[in-house]
Structures are given as structure tokens and as C-alpha cells.
Design a protein around this motif. Structure first.
Motif, PDB file in Angstrom:
ATOM      1  N   PRO A   1      92.667-112.085  12.371  1.00 29.03           N
ATOM      2  CA  PRO A   1      92.015-110.993  11.635  1.00 29.03           C
ATOM      3  C   PRO A   1      92.980-110.193  10.757  1.00 29.03           C
ATOM      4  N   ILE A   2      92.566-109.967   9.524  1.00 28.80           N
ATOM      5  CA  ILE A   2      93.273-109.042   8.629  1.00 28.80           C
ATOM      6  C   ILE A   2      92.248-107.961   8.270  1.00 28.80           C
ATOM      7  N   ILE A   3      92.575-106.721   8.577  1.00 26.71           N
ATOM      8  CA  ILE A   3      91.605-105.640   8.342  1.00 26.71           C
ATOM      9  C   ILE A   3      92.166-104.695   7.284  1.00 26.71           C
ATOM     10  N   ASP A   4      91.396-104.508   6.234  1.00 27.26           N
ATOM     11  CA  ASP A   4      91.814-103.663   5.116  1.00 27.26           C
ATOM     12  C   ASP A   4      91.161-102.286   5.276  1.00 27.26           C
ATOM     13  N   VAL A   5      91.989-101.275   5.403  1.00 22.67           N
ATOM     14  CA  VAL A   5      91.489 -99.905   5.651  1.00 22.67           C
ATOM     15  C   VAL A   5      91.937 -99.033   4.479  1.00 22.67           C
ATOM     16  N   ALA A   6      91.066 -98.818   3.530  1.00 23.10           N
ATOM     17  CA  ALA A   6      91.476 -98.097   2.319  1.00 23.10           C
ATOM     18  C   ALA A   6      90.771 -96.747   2.173  1.00 23.10           C
ATOM     19  N   TYR A   7      89.859 -96.444   3.106  1.00 21.36           N
ATOM     20  CA  TYR A   7      89.030 -95.237   2.909  1.00 21.36           C
ATOM     21  C   TYR A   7      88.846 -94.462   4.209  1.00 21.36           C
ATOM     22  N   GLN A   8      89.834 -94.507   5.098  1.00 20.62           N
ATOM     23  CA  GLN A   8      89.648 -93.830   6.389  1.00 20.62           C
ATOM     24  C   GLN A   8      89.420 -92.339   6.166  1.00 20.62           C
ATOM     25  N   GLY A   9      88.366 -91.830   6.776  1.00 19.05           N
ATOM     26  CA  GLY A   9      88.055 -90.403   6.663  1.00 19.05           C
ATOM     27  C   GLY A   9      86.975 -90.096   5.645  1.00 19.05           C
ATOM     28  N   LEU A  10      86.597 -91.062   4.832  1.00 17.86           N
ATOM     29  CA  LEU A  10      85.582 -90.793   3.810  1.00 17.86           C
ATOM     30  C   LEU A  10      84.178 -91.218   4.243  1.00 17.86           C
ATOM     31  N   GLY A  11      84.083 -91.805   5.428  1.00 18.27           N
ATOM     32  CA  GLY A  11      82.765 -92.217   5.921  1.00 18.27           C
ATOM     33  C   GLY A  11      82.187 -91.158   6.822  1.00 18.27           C
ATOM     34  N   TYR A  12      82.623 -91.178   8.099  1.00 17.28           N
ATOM     35  CA  TYR A  12      82.129 -90.183   9.052  1.00 17.28           C
ATOM     36  C   TYR A  12      83.235 -89.320   9.634  1.00 17.28           C
ATOM     37  N   GLY A  13      84.507 -89.706   9.417  1.00 16.83           N
ATOM     38  CA  GLY A  13      85.618 -88.926   9.967  1.00 16.83           C
ATOM     39  C   GLY A  13      86.777 -89.851  10.249  1.00 16.83           C
ATOM     40  N   MET A  14      87.984 -89.296  10.437  1.00 16.37           N
ATOM     41  CA  MET A  14      89.169 -90.131  10.675  1.00 16.37           C
ATOM     42  C   MET A  14      88.987 -90.966  11.949  1.00 16.37           C
ATOM     43  N   GLU A  15      88.475 -90.345  13.019  1.00 19.05           N
ATOM     44  CA  GLU A  15      88.285 -91.083  14.269  1.00 19.05           C
ATOM     45  C   GLU A  15      87.160 -92.105  14.140  1.00 19.05           C
ATOM     46  N   GLU A  16      86.036 -91.624  13.622  1.00 20.06           N
ATOM     47  CA  GLU A  16      84.847 -92.474  13.526  1.00 20.06           C
ATOM     48  C   GLU A  16      85.114 -93.705  12.671  1.00 20.06           C
ATOM     49  N   ASP A  17      85.855 -93.520  11.573  1.00 22.31           N
ATOM     50  CA  ASP A  17      86.085 -94.636  10.655  1.00 22.31           C
ATOM     51  C   ASP A  17      87.106 -95.639  11.193  1.00 22.31           C
ATOM     52  N   ALA A  18      87.720 -95.300  12.326  1.00 23.20           N
ATOM     53  CA  ALA A  18      88.716 -96.216  12.904  1.00 23.20           C
ATOM     54  C   ALA A  18      88.125 -97.066  14.027  1.00 23.20           C
ATOM     55  N   VAL A  19      86.848 -96.850  14.327  1.00 23.56           N
ATOM     56  CA  VAL A  19      86.241 -97.543  15.475  1.00 23.56           C
ATOM     57  C   VAL A  19      86.367 -99.058  15.350  1.00 23.56           C
ATOM     58  N   GLY A  20      86.074 -99.589  14.177  1.00 23.15           N
ATOM     59  CA  GLY A  20      86.079-101.040  13.998  1.00 23.15           C
ATOM     60  C   GLY A  20      87.440-101.642  14.268  1.00 23.15           C
ATOM     61  N   LEU A  21      88.446-101.119  13.591  1.00 21.10           N
ATOM     62  CA  LEU A  21      89.772-101.729  13.746  1.00 21.10           C
ATOM     63  C   LEU A  21      90.305-101.533  15.159  1.00 21.10           C
ATOM     64  N   ARG A  22      89.981-100.367  15.764  1.00 24.98           N
ATOM     65  CA  ARG A  22      90.468-100.144  17.136  1.00 24.98           C
ATOM     66  C   ARG A  22      89.793-101.100  18.120  1.00 24.98           C
ATOM     67  N   THR A  23      88.503-101.364  17.880  1.00 29.86           N
ATOM     68  CA  THR A  23      87.778-102.296  18.756  1.00 29.86           C
ATOM     69  C   THR A  23      88.412-103.680  18.679  1.00 29.86           C
ATOM     70  N   VAL A  24      88.709-104.109  17.457  1.00 31.52           N
ATOM     71  CA  VAL A  24      89.325-105.426  17.288  1.00 31.52           C
ATOM     72  C   VAL A  24      90.710-105.439  17.932  1.00 31.52           C
ATOM     73  N   LEU A  25      91.510-104.424  17.643  1.00 27.68           N
ATOM     74  CA  LEU A  25      92.889-104.421  18.161  1.00 27.68           C
ATOM     75  C   LEU A  25      92.933-104.367  19.681  1.00 27.68           C
ATOM     76  N   ALA A  26      91.923-103.727  20.285  1.00 28.30           N
ATOM     77  CA  ALA A  26      91.919-103.638  21.755  1.00 28.30           C
ATOM     78  C   ALA A  26      91.736-105.017  22.378  1.00 28.30           C
ATOM     79  N   LYS A  27      91.102-105.927  21.632  1.00 32.56           N
ATOM     80  CA  LYS A  27      90.785-107.229  22.240  1.00 32.56           C
ATOM     81  C   LYS A  27      91.701-108.360  21.813  1.00 32.56           C
TER      82      LYS A  27
END
Ligand code: LMR
Length: 391
Positions: free
Chosen positions: A204-230
Motif C-alpha cells: 500500500p502507498i497512501i497519499d495524504v495531501a489534505y489532512q484536516g480539510l475533511g472532518y478534522g486532523m484525527e478524523e481524516d487520519a482514520v484510513g491510513l491509521r487503520t491500514v498501518l495498524a494491520k
């Protein structure tokens, strides 16, 4: 020898900036390149950045070289925001500074190729520069459809692509605020994607160019954190262009998770060598300014407040569009539940041309709009023009 070169088409998004600037109509609307704009249509320097730049001018005592990894204080200060608690995953995650998110994507793809990735799967539509970078790096690209017609992410397709891809293949995913559709995977989707990646062994390569512009810094990190945890291994490409408003200063970061600390070290010896051969070292100033902010609680608060103001404005514009319902043949309601700067409208190239020529409204040929280009004083004109052109 130079006669052997063929003229290249100008980058369509960057060409739009010039076309818009040359238009003398006073009611023109710029929905082209992805920069945030205030309700007055400006893209100001963040107040937190102004303060940090001032401190940098006052305190910086040398401009001697750092190294290909850039400002590691910056790289490390960002990590808790990106990766949450235990940001290094026990010494298995680290990073380096890059010239913008583009530098990070380029590094990630080149490194994946050097590590043995034979092809890369890319959901489309995607940021047009993704395809250009992949092509230039010379990795085979296989595209799949990112979204469904109802304006939601096509989970079944991405899962089947990952299932069929083997360990010698990579998949490039947008972490949040998808560019150009604004259509993100849900938290449950990310769970399923992470499981599929683990069982297929796809990289997996995850491109994060807009963290914080969706629902919040924490909320917008859910996807990548879920992947990285596994997963055992992953690359993260990060841009500070939008969430620190540093566009032209070019600041981003490349992070990797490896199976062991030793493999992480080897990965970064390769990443450093690639960076050295490409740009040698990233520009210092923007990363130093961000490091100063993130090490100062008061400046951090000012930055997070500014980010929240941006996010709330984007939500308001999206809500206003969604509340309008339809404009001609275009259903605007899905924009209310999509995220970030962008949305794709189902319009033809003729519609895009008519909007530009007859109404001074500039948008990408793909039908992508930057919703931040809309303000409470031009949104009605935009909706009316869209209705006229597509109706
Ligand atoms: C965009 O998609 O408009 C931005 O990411 C700017 C760029 O470099 O293309």
C-alpha cells in the motif's frame, strides 16, 4: 540534438491558472487549481506561518546543508498528527522531508519499483499528476474505477483489485479528501481494505495531501491509521501544501513502515540515495516554519483554529450546493457528503468550455471543481450558469 524533443502539452491544471489570470471579466470565478480560498476569494498566508517565519528570521543562525532527509524535527513533529499514539509503531515507522507531496509520491513509487513492484493499481479518476509521475518513473499502471455513479466509493472494485494483485504489486490510495472526486472510503471500508491488503500481500502507498480539510486532523487520519495498524509494510506520502497553506514553498514528507527496524533503515538508505540523485536536499524554510509551529503549543493552537475555519467554510459551501438540489442536469446533493476541496461534476467538455467562455467560470476539463473557489457572493451565479449550460 534538441530537435529530437517533441513539445509537451502544458499541464492542464497549471495552464488554467494563466487562463484565469488573463481573463479581464470582473465577475470571473476560479474553480481550477486546488488552493484554498477565503470567503473573500483570497489565499492568505496562515497567521501561524507568519509568526513562525518571523521567529525563523530572528533565530536562524546558519543555512549550511542539512542532508537529503531534510529537517527531521519537522518530520518527527508531524508524526503524532499523522500516525496517532505510538507514531513510530515501535521503531518501525520513520520519514524524511520531501519537496511537496509530489516529491513524496515520486520517491514512494520509485522506491516501490526498485524494491520489486512490477505494477501499480490506481483508482481513477485521480490527481492527474499521479499518472504523470507513474509514467515518468516507468512503472506499469493498471487503473480501476474509484467511485460509483451515486457519488460513493466503489469498495467492491478496490477490494477485488487488491485481492487479485499479488505481493509484487502496489496500490495507490488517497488517505482522505480524494482528489478529484471528494469521495472517500468510510471507516468500515478502510477496515476491509486493510484486511484485503494483508491477505493479498499487496504493497500500500497512501497519499495524504489534505489532512484536516475533511472532518478534522484525527478524523481524516482514520484510513491510513487503520491500514498501518494491520500491515507489515506501507509508504505514506504527505503534503503540507493545503493544511499549512505552503503551496509554492513545496513541503511534504515521505514515511515508511517496514517489517523490522533493520529493514526500515535499509529502506531509508535507499530513499536518501534516490533523493540525493533527484533534488539532493529539500528546501529548508517551509519545514523549519512548520517545525516551529508544532513545537509551540500556542502557535499550534493558532494553526489548528485556522484549519478549522477553512474546514467549516468548505462544509458551508458544500451544504449550500447540496441544498440547491439540482442545477440543470447536475445533481449537486452528493457534494454535501463529500470531502475536501474537490468534486467532479457530471459535465461534458462542451459544458466546461461554455462555462468558461460564456460565464467566466474556470474549472478543469475533467469536470472537477475546487469548491473553495465559491463564496456566498458568487455561488448563485455559479449555480445559475451551471443550470443554463447543462439544462
Ligand atoms: C490540484 O490538484 O489542483 C493541486 O494538487 C495542485 C497541483 O499541483 O496539481
Amino acid at each position: 540534438m534538441l530537435e529530437n524533443l517533441a513539445t509537451q502539452p502544458p499541464d492542464a491544471l497549471l495552464a488554467l491558472i494563466k487562463m484565469h489570470a488573463a481573463d479581464t471579466r470582473t465577475d470571473k470565478i476560479d474553480l481550477g487549481v486546488g488552493v484554498y480560498r477565503t470567503g473573500q476569494g483570497d489565499t492568505p498566508v496562515f497567521e501561524a506561518i507568519k509568526q513562525a517565519e518571523q521567529r525563523l528570521v530572528d533565530t536562524q543562525d546558519s543555512k549550511a546543508y542539512l542532508g537529503p532527509e531534510g529537517d527531521m524535527g519537522f518530520v518527527e513533529a508531524l508524526m503524532p498528527y499523522i500516525f496517532g499514539a505510538n507514531p513510530t509503531h515501535g521503531g518501525r515507522v520513520t520519514g524524511m522531508q520531501t519537496p511537496g507531496g509530489t516529491g513524496a509520491v515520486r520517491l514512494a513509487v520509485a522506491l516501490a519499483k526498485n524494491a520489486g513492484a512490477e505494477r501499480l493499481h490506481l483508482g481513477v479518476p485521480s490527481w492527474p499528476n499521479h499518472a504523470q509521475i507513474l509514467n515518468d518513473v516507468g512503472i506499469e499502471t493498471v487503473t480501476f474505477s474509484h467511485a460509483r455513479e451515486d457519488g460513493t466509493a466503489d469498495l467492491e472494485t478496490v477490494l477485488s483489485v487488491i485481492d487479485a494483485a499479488g505481493p509484487k504489486e502496489a496500490v495507490l490510495l488517497h488517505g482522505s479528501c480524494h482528489n478529484p472526486t471528494g469521495i472517500d472510503y468510510t471507516a468500515d471500508d478502510w477496515d476491509a481494505i486493510a484486511d484485503a491488503i494483508v491477505s493479498a500481500g499487496t504493497f500500500p502507498i497512501i497519499d495524504v495531501a489534505y489532512q484536516g480539510l475533511g472532518y478534522g486532523m484525527e478524523e481524516d487520519a482514520v484510513g491510513l491509521r487503520t491500514v498501518l495498524a494491520k500491515v507489515e509494510e506501507a509508504f505514506i506520502c504527505y503534503s503540507c501544501d493545503k493544511n499549512f497553506g505552503m503551496y509554492r514553498d513545496r513541503v511534504g514528507a515521505f514515511y515508511a513502515k517496514a517489517a523490522t527496524a533493520d529493514q526500515l533503515e535499509t529502506t531509508f538508505s535507499n530513499a536518501n540515495a534516490l533523493a540525493r540523485a533527484s533534488w539532493s536536499m529539500p528546501p529548508d524554510h517551509p519545514a523549519a516554519a512548520i517545525r516551529i509551529i508544532l513545537r509551540d503549543p500556542e502557535m499550534t493552537r493558532v494553526w489548528l483554529d485556522e484549519l478549522e475555519t477553512m474546514r467549516e467554510r468548505l462544509r458551508l459551501v458544500r451544504k449550500t450546493l447540496a441544498d440547491a438540489g439540482t442545477a440543470g442536469s447536475v445533481d449537486l446533493t452528493p457534494l454535501g457528503r463529500q470531502n475536501g476541496l474537490f468534486a467532479i461534476l457530471p459535465v461534458t467538455p462542451e459544458h466546461v468550455k461554455a462555462l468558461r467562455e460564456d460565464h467566466a467560470i474556470y474549472m478543469a476539463g475533467s469536470g472537477r471543481i475546487n469548491v473553495a473557489g465559491l463564496t456566498m457572493s458568487n455561488i448563485e451565479k455559479f449555480i445559475d450558469a451551471l443550470a443554463k449550460v447543462t439544462g
